[in-house]
Design an enzyme around this catalytic site. Structure first.
Site, PDB file in Angstrom:
ATOM      1  N   LYS A  41      40.253   6.391   1.958  1.00 50.47           N
ATOM      2  CA  LYS A  41      41.231   6.677   0.906  1.00 50.47           C
ATOM      3  C   LYS A  41      42.201   5.497   0.750  1.00 50.47           C
ATOM      4  O   LYS A  41      42.136   4.537   1.513  1.00 50.47           O
ATOM      5  CB  LYS A  41      41.988   7.960   1.221  1.00 50.47           C
TER       6      LYS A  41
HETATM    7  C1  LIG Z   1      37.753  12.715   1.801  1.00 55.33           C
HETATM    8  C2  LIG Z   1      37.809  14.022   1.143  1.00 55.33           C
HETATM    9  C3  LIG Z   1      38.050  15.209   1.842  1.00 55.33           C
HETATM   10  C4  LIG Z   1      38.094  15.250   3.345  1.00 55.33           C
HETATM   11  O1  LIG Z   1      39.139  14.493   3.871  1.00 55.33           O
HETATM   12  P1  LIG Z   1      39.247  14.325   5.453  1.00 55.33           P
HETATM   13  O2  LIG Z   1      40.655  13.834   5.647  1.00 55.33           O
HETATM   14  O3  LIG Z   1      38.235  13.310   5.849  1.00 55.33           O
HETATM   15  O4  LIG Z   1      39.006  15.641   6.076  1.00 55.33           O
HETATM   16  C5  LIG Z   1      38.178  16.390   1.146  1.00 55.33           C
HETATM   17  N1  LIG Z   1      38.075  16.421  -0.188  1.00 55.33           N
HETATM   18  C6  LIG Z   1      37.826  15.313  -0.909  1.00 55.33           C
HETATM   19  C7  LIG Z   1      37.744  15.406  -2.403  1.00 55.33           C
HETATM   20  C8  LIG Z   1      37.672  14.081  -0.271  1.00 55.33           C
HETATM   21  O5  LIG Z   1      37.405  12.987  -0.987  1.00 55.33           O
END
Ligand SMILES: *Cc1c(COP(=O)(O)O)cnc(C)c1O
Length: 375
Positions: free
Chosen positions: A180
């Site tokens: 992210k």
């Molecule tokens: C990355 C992501 C998640 C999960 O995030 P984590 O912090 O890795 O658990 C959930 N929803 C979306 C849309 C994502 O892109």
């Protein structure tokens, strides 16, 4: 290889993590509290509740909403699989809705098409950073008397109707995974406006305790804790929060830079037929966490061939956003027809976009694509 994504981690993050270690306070403590306060301020929410990941954030949001067996939760199939899994964690049934082609997002009509009398919640994703139409979907959810959970995993720094994504949400879940825009290694956050919600979510992330371990340790007087309900250990550490606080200071600059790189891609790709890059929706701005392009038959080679050719040229691109209903874990939904979801997941790819991407890298990437389409 040109990586598809690269976290921006500098000496400041390393020092902040070292300071947390030296302080002796490494589990959830004062840095987590500060990280929550600053993050909530940036996204326009009253309260932030830091957790171990966005996945655990989504899980807690559904528990706090009282969703359980017999309930249906509408989710996009087009999302990282954690979105749908959250509904299953609480024993509810995820019901997949299609998305619109241009943004990859749920809309009032795609949700309405699968809504039943059992629908209790919607988890709408701000897809790859592209905000969904918050005004339209929030209004529809409240008219239907259905809770709207916002999966903002990818959307830190995106805006809708001139306000940060997250502002005005009933509850939004965020991710700080390295994929992210800002990262704490692993990590997540819930943002809410209601203080009773914040209290409940804090309790749920910490074993159901009525007083946090951090407050207990910080108190001069002995405090006896009580366990009010079945909770979880979904805490973030102070080491992660220390890194996160530095990252928050970088957020605006990172998002601006991503938007400049995306604008440059838009310009360079404009001459290529049959390739449509993701753009800002009419009502907001994306942080371009994912810069995806959708291929039409007129482009020529199919998506997987394009990925192989890019890899052979030293470019690590990725397939577009996955579709949960096509995965073995959701084989019970394999019969569904979700045309836009299937089209996007089959025909899109994500191009490299990160702070270290150079002009020459972008020229190389676009050069490979131009050659492939014979332009
Ligand atoms: C990355 C992501 C998640 C999960 O995030 P984590 O912090 O890795 O658990 C959930 N929803 C979306 C849309 C994502 O892109």
């Amino acid at each position: 290889m040109i990586p598809v994504m690269l976290p921006m981690l500098g000496e400041e993050e390393a020092q902040a993590a070292a300071e947390a270690v030296r302080s002796g306070w490494v589990a959830q403590g004062p840095r987590v509290a500060e990280f929550e306060r600053v993050f909530a301020g940036l996204v326009g929410a009253e309260h932030g509740v830091a957790v171990s990941s966005c996945t655990t954030a989504l899980h807690l949001a559904l528990i706090a909403l009282g969703i359980g067996p017999g309930d249906e939760v509408i989710v996009p199939s087009l999302s990282f699989i954690a979105t749908a899994n959250a509904a299953r964690y609480v024993g509810a049934t995820p019901v997949f809705a299609d998305v619109e082609l241009s943004t990859g997002n749920l809309t009032v009509s795609t949700v309405d098409a699968v809504r039943t009398s059992r629908t209790r919640a919607i988890i709408a994703v701000h897809q790859g950073g592209v905000p969904f139409d918050v005004q339209a979907l929030r209004a529809a959810a409240s008219e239907w008397d259905v809770a709207l959970v916002e999966d903002a995993a990818c959307a830190a720094g995106s805006t809708a109707y001139g306000r940060p994504v997250g502002e005005g949400a009933l509850v939004a879940a965020w991710s700080f995974h390295p994929r992210k825009v800002i990262t704490t290694g692993e990590g997540g956050m819930l943002t809410v406006d209601k203080s009773d919600w914040a209290v409940r979510l804090r309790r749920l992330r910490e074993h159901g305790m009525n007083v946090s371990a951090a407050d207990r340790h910080a108190s001069a007087k002995p405090i006896l804790e009580a366990y009010l309900e079945t909770g979880y250990n979904f805490r973030m550490t102070d080491i992660q929060a220390a890194i996160g606080l530095v990252q928050l200071g970088r957020m605006d600059a990172l998002v601006s830079q991503r938007r400049e790189l995306a604008a440059r891609y838009h310009e360079m790709l404009s001459g290529i037929q049959g390739l449509t890059p993701v753009r800002d929706p009419s009502y907001g701005t994306t942080n371009f966490q994912s810069f995806w392009v959708l291929l039409d038959p007129e482009f020529g080679p199919g998506r997987d061939e394009v990925l192989s050719e890019l890899a052979a040229a030293g470019v690590s691109a990725r397939r577009g956003i996955m579709a949960a209903h096509l995965e073995p874990a959701y084989s019970d939904s394999a019969h569904l027809e979700l045309p836009n979801t299937e089209r996007i997941t089959r025909d899109s790819l994500i191009l490299p976009l990160h702070h270290a991407l150079t002009d020459a890298d972008q020229e190389h990437i676009v050069g490979v694509l131009s050659k492939l389409t014979g332009a």
